[in-house]
Design an enzyme around this catalytic site. Sequence first.
Site, PDB file in Angstrom:
ATOM      1  N   GLU A 152      -2.283  -3.538 -19.105  1.00 47.70           N
ATOM      2  CA  GLU A 152      -1.925  -2.559 -20.139  1.00 47.70           C
ATOM      3  C   GLU A 152      -1.994  -3.179 -21.534  1.00 47.70           C
ATOM      4  O   GLU A 152      -1.149  -4.005 -21.897  1.00 47.70           O
ATOM      5  CB  GLU A 152      -0.495  -2.040 -19.898  1.00 47.70           C
ATOM      6  CG  GLU A 152      -0.063  -1.067 -20.996  1.00 47.70           C
ATOM      7  CD  GLU A 152       1.328  -0.492 -20.793  1.00 47.70           C
ATOM      8  OE1 GLU A 152       2.093  -1.027 -19.967  1.00 47.70           O
ATOM      9  OE2 GLU A 152       1.645   0.500 -21.475  1.00 47.70           O
ATOM     10  N   ASP A 185      -2.026   3.449 -22.565  1.00 45.63           N
ATOM     11  CA  ASP A 185      -0.763   4.047 -23.019  1.00 45.63           C
ATOM     12  C   ASP A 185      -1.030   4.708 -24.373  1.00 45.63           C
ATOM     13  O   ASP A 185      -1.431   4.049 -25.342  1.00 45.63           O
ATOM     14  CB  ASP A 185       0.283   2.924 -23.135  1.00 45.63           C
ATOM     15  CG  ASP A 185       1.644   3.411 -23.595  1.00 45.63           C
ATOM     16  OD1 ASP A 185       1.711   4.283 -24.476  1.00 45.63           O
ATOM     17  OD2 ASP A 185       2.659   2.889 -23.095  1.00 45.63           O
ATOM     18  N   GLU A 246       6.443   7.816 -20.183  1.00 45.01           N
ATOM     19  CA  GLU A 246       7.177   6.586 -20.517  1.00 45.01           C
ATOM     20  C   GLU A 246       7.724   6.736 -21.939  1.00 45.01           C
ATOM     21  O   GLU A 246       7.095   6.317 -22.910  1.00 45.01           O
ATOM     22  CB  GLU A 246       6.248   5.371 -20.413  1.00 45.01           C
ATOM     23  CG  GLU A 246       7.011   4.064 -20.542  1.00 45.01           C
ATOM     24  CD  GLU A 246       6.101   2.881 -20.710  1.00 45.01           C
ATOM     25  OE1 GLU A 246       6.297   1.882 -20.012  1.00 45.01           O
ATOM     26  OE2 GLU A 246       5.183   2.937 -21.556  1.00 45.01           O
TER      27      GLU A 246
HETATM   28  C1  LER Z   1       5.164  -0.764 -21.220  1.00 46.81           C
HETATM   29  O1  LER Z   1       4.535   0.140 -20.391  1.00 46.81           O
HETATM   30  C2  LER Z   1       4.829  -0.513 -22.630  1.00 46.81           C
HETATM   31  O2  LER Z   1       4.254   0.463 -22.958  1.00 46.81           O
HETATM   32  C3  LER Z   1       5.153  -1.491 -23.657  1.00 46.81           C
HETATM   33  O3  LER Z   1       5.623  -0.905 -24.820  1.00 46.81           O
HETATM   34  C4  LER Z   1       5.952  -2.646 -23.201  1.00 46.81           C
HETATM   35  O4  LER Z   1       6.289  -3.449 -24.243  1.00 46.81           O
HETATM   36 MN    MN Z   2       3.300   1.755 -21.476  1.00 46.29          MN
END
Ligand code: LER
Ligand code: MN
Length: 271
Positions: A152, A185, A246
């Site tokens: 990620e 993300d 999230e």
């Molecule tokens: C974790 O999934 C994320 O998005 C980050 O901000 C972790 O630091």
């Molecule tokens: Mn994330």
Amino acid sequence: MKKVISLSPTKSGFGPLLYSGDLSLGLKRAGELGYDGVELSLRDAKELDSKALQHQLSLYNLRVYGIATGQTYYNDGFSLFAEEGEKRLKALERMKGHVDLAAQLGAAVIIGGIRGKIESLVDYDEIFSHGKEMIGEVCRYALDKKVMILLEPINRYETNIINTLAEGMNIIRELGYANLRLLADTFHMNLEEVSYGQVLLEVGPCLGYVHFADSNRLAPGWGHTDFQGIYQTLCEIGFDGPVGIEVLPKPGDDEAAKQGIKFLNHLLKNN
Ligand code: LER
Ligand code: MN
């Protein structure tokens, strides 16, 4: 696409987790609200009672899609890109525990915050290559257990190791493990990418998982991210994996969890 919510059994300093410290309540709400499954942010897989978890999952008809691992760094200071070899090995040991648990649950394991930060700019390249070896070790270990590892990219204000999806994809190609994929993300993309659509088209073949959070880390729809456009591109590239909510528990856990599922249901139904 699977509708997923990020939970944590421990009260965590890491913000965007719902029902943090009360996993039973989080699972109950996830089931009631109609999520397909959950992502669990764990410090140490040993702390989780996996029998009790499996029981609750079947009670609420849920699956665990992902195990997030950043708390190993945020709470304990062990990271895969630590300068000290001993800390890297501690982080690797935790990752192996997460992979063992993921193998039982049929989940993927995320390499996000557990990368940590590289403090020494002079030795950056050397430390970076040690960290890359650690990612390789995790993938090798997970390959035998048929567990997918997700890399990620995280924005520059949180780490200086792999900020963009293109950087992540280059590492994935360089390492060449069949079980290593990208996690995109939208919160980090808002800060790092030139365009949501274009980069998703470019990294599409490597994409295994998506986190949805709005531009301000609130639930989708409560900021200014173009989720409609993102969703259309995800459909275009044939993405059919988990989409995890999230987000920060603001104004509260229930409100954010409800907005997350309402938003996903609307998006999926109207497209
Ligand atoms: C974790 O999934 C994320 O998005 C980050 O901000 C972790 O630091
Ligand atoms: Mn994330």
